[in-house]
Design a protein around this motif. Structure first.
Motif, PDB file in Angstrom:
ATOM      1  N   LEU A  72      18.182   2.559   6.144  1.00 62.10           N
ATOM      2  CA  LEU A  72      17.395   3.614   5.527  1.00 62.10           C
ATOM      3  C   LEU A  72      15.911   3.271   5.539  1.00 62.10           C
ATOM      4  O   LEU A  72      15.533   2.097   5.515  1.00 62.10           O
ATOM      5  N   SER A  73      15.076   4.288   5.575  1.00 63.52           N
ATOM      6  CA  SER A  73      13.635   4.079   5.444  1.00 63.52           C
ATOM      7  C   SER A  73      13.299   3.704   4.001  1.00 63.52           C
ATOM      8  O   SER A  73      14.144   3.820   3.095  1.00 63.52           O
ATOM      9  N   GLY A  74      12.040   3.273   3.773  1.00 65.10           N
ATOM     10  CA  GLY A  74      11.628   2.928   2.425  1.00 65.10           C
ATOM     11  C   GLY A  74      11.747   4.109   1.474  1.00 65.10           C
ATOM     12  O   GLY A  74      12.207   3.967   0.340  1.00 65.10           O
ATOM     13  N   GLY A  75      11.332   5.287   1.931  1.00 66.64           N
ATOM     14  CA  GLY A  75      11.445   6.473   1.090  1.00 66.64           C
ATOM     15  C   GLY A  75      12.883   6.829   0.778  1.00 66.64           C
ATOM     16  O   GLY A  75      13.203   7.257  -0.340  1.00 66.64           O
ATOM     17  N   GLU A  80       6.304   1.006 -10.843  1.00 64.60           N
ATOM     18  CA  GLU A  80       5.575   0.996  -9.570  1.00 64.60           C
ATOM     19  C   GLU A  80       6.403   1.639  -8.449  1.00 64.60           C
ATOM     20  O   GLU A  80       6.671   1.022  -7.412  1.00 64.60           O
ATOM     21  N   PRO A  81       6.816   2.890  -8.617  1.00 63.11           N
ATOM     22  CA  PRO A  81       7.750   3.500  -7.662  1.00 63.11           C
ATOM     23  C   PRO A  81       7.176   3.757  -6.279  1.00 63.11           C
ATOM     24  O   PRO A  81       7.933   3.960  -5.334  1.00 63.11           O
ATOM     25  N   THR A  82       5.839   3.752  -6.137  1.00 68.55           N
ATOM     26  CA  THR A  82       5.242   4.026  -4.824  1.00 68.55           C
ATOM     27  C   THR A  82       4.625   2.787  -4.183  1.00 68.55           C
ATOM     28  O   THR A  82       3.989   2.882  -3.149  1.00 68.55           O
ATOM     29  N   ALA A  83       4.817   1.619  -4.806  1.00 62.44           N
ATOM     30  CA  ALA A  83       4.128   0.407  -4.345  1.00 62.44           C
ATOM     31  C   ALA A  83       4.476   0.033  -2.912  1.00 62.44           C
ATOM     32  O   ALA A  83       3.638  -0.509  -2.176  1.00 62.44           O
ATOM     33  N   SER A  84       5.719   0.305  -2.495  1.00 62.77           N
ATOM     34  CA  SER A  84       6.158  -0.085  -1.152  1.00 62.77           C
ATOM     35  C   SER A  84       6.140   1.084  -0.168  1.00 62.77           C
ATOM     36  O   SER A  84       6.681   0.967   0.933  1.00 62.77           O
ATOM     37  N   LEU A  85       5.520   2.187  -0.562  1.00 69.84           N
ATOM     38  CA  LEU A  85       5.539   3.394   0.261  1.00 69.84           C
ATOM     39  C   LEU A  85       4.124   3.758   0.707  1.00 69.84           C
ATOM     40  O   LEU A  85       3.149   3.469   0.018  1.00 69.84           O
ATOM     41  N   ASP A  86       4.025   4.414   1.866  1.00 68.83           N
ATOM     42  CA  ASP A  86       2.726   4.929   2.271  1.00 68.83           C
ATOM     43  C   ASP A  86       2.325   6.085   1.357  1.00 68.83           C
ATOM     44  O   ASP A  86       3.146   6.627   0.607  1.00 68.83           O
ATOM     45  N   GLY A  87       1.070   6.469   1.416  1.00 68.81           N
ATOM     46  CA  GLY A  87       0.544   7.456   0.484  1.00 68.81           C
ATOM     47  C   GLY A  87       1.279   8.776   0.492  1.00 68.81           C
ATOM     48  O   GLY A  87       1.617   9.318  -0.561  1.00 68.81           O
ATOM     49  N   ASP A  88       1.521   9.323   1.678  1.00 72.13           N
ATOM     50  CA  ASP A  88       2.178  10.626   1.759  1.00 72.13           C
ATOM     51  C   ASP A  88       3.604  10.571   1.236  1.00 72.13           C
ATOM     52  O   ASP A  88       4.047  11.468   0.502  1.00 72.13           O
TER      53      ASP A  88
END
Length: 235
Positions: free
Chosen positions: A150-153, A175-183
């Motif tokens: 699976l992708s990070g998202g 920190e739910p978006t820490a490992s994800l790109d901005g979009d």
């Protein structure tokens, strides 16, 4: 027409936590008062070491405070015995951790089903319910996939599905978006607000990511273990 009042989900008073003893003692959270409401997406922001995650751990029943109270549904959770506290964490709070904490040898559905298995639900019923939750978070057809595929998202969505499978009143994301790109990060938070938040659930998010602040109903600022400010977010 007057706005319908929001009911309190969490009320913390005088919340304090320190680490170490004597000359080495460091106060991580210093006499903080905190309220979160049902139907609200509340952000806690601040620099590293400001006490955000420590406060999150205390209001969710993970880390015992050295002083203060945390009331959920009219009861101070830190007066509960260990068994009742474990039940509180299992039934009332859902967690989404920064690093997802998915088991690599379990499929997406098996990962999501873990809270139900812990509640001694039938295995097949648990997998069926987990599969429905995966569909809710946009992962229809991915129930049998291992996390590594699976992708990070997508992994973040599996973690969210696991957090909501038991229908918790309080959902906590660290920190739910820490490992994800901005979009991708913005897409995940927008999805959570639209599909997961409801009038009977409170969502608390600890974040450094200013790009997602637009999705908050309120933003609490912390520094040096204290709340230093409060902003209203979206209406």
């Amino acid at each position: 027409m007057a706005e319908e009042p929001r009911h309190e989900a969490i009320v913390a008073v005088g919340l304090t936590k320190w680490f170490g003893e004597g000359a080495t003692r460091m106060t991580a959270v210093n006499s903080v008062d905190f309220v979160a409401h049902l139907g609200e997406m509340l952000f806690i922001v601040g620099p590293s070491g400001s006490g955000k995650t420590t406060m999150l751990s205390m209001i969710s029943g993970i880390l015992r405070p050295d002083a203060g109270t945390v009331n959920v549904n009219g009861a101070d959770i830190w007066t509960l015995d260990n068994d009742a506290l474990a039940e509180f964490r299992l039934n009332t709070v859902g967690f989404v951790f920064q690093d997802y904490h998915l088991f690599p040898r379990l499929t997406s559905a098996e990962n999501v089903a873990i809270p139900l298995i812990l509640k001694q639900r039938d295995w097949n019923d648990s997998i069926a319910e987990a599969t429905k939750c995966l569909e809710i978070v946009g992962l229809k057809g991915r129930a049998g996939i291992l996390p590594v595929k699976l992708s990070g998202g997508e992994q973040q969505r599996v973690a969210i599905a696991r957090a909501i499978v038991s229908g918790p009143q309080i959902l906590i994301l660290d920190e739910p978006t820490a490992s994800l790109d901005g979009d991708t990060g913005k897409m995940i938070i927008a999805f959570v607000k639209e599909k997961i938040l409801n009038r009977n659930r409170c969502i608390v998010i600890v974040t450094h990511d200013v790009r997602i602040n637009e999705y908050a109903d309120r933003i609490i600022h912390m520094e040096d273990g204290r709340i230093t400010g409060l902003d209203k977010g979206t209406e």
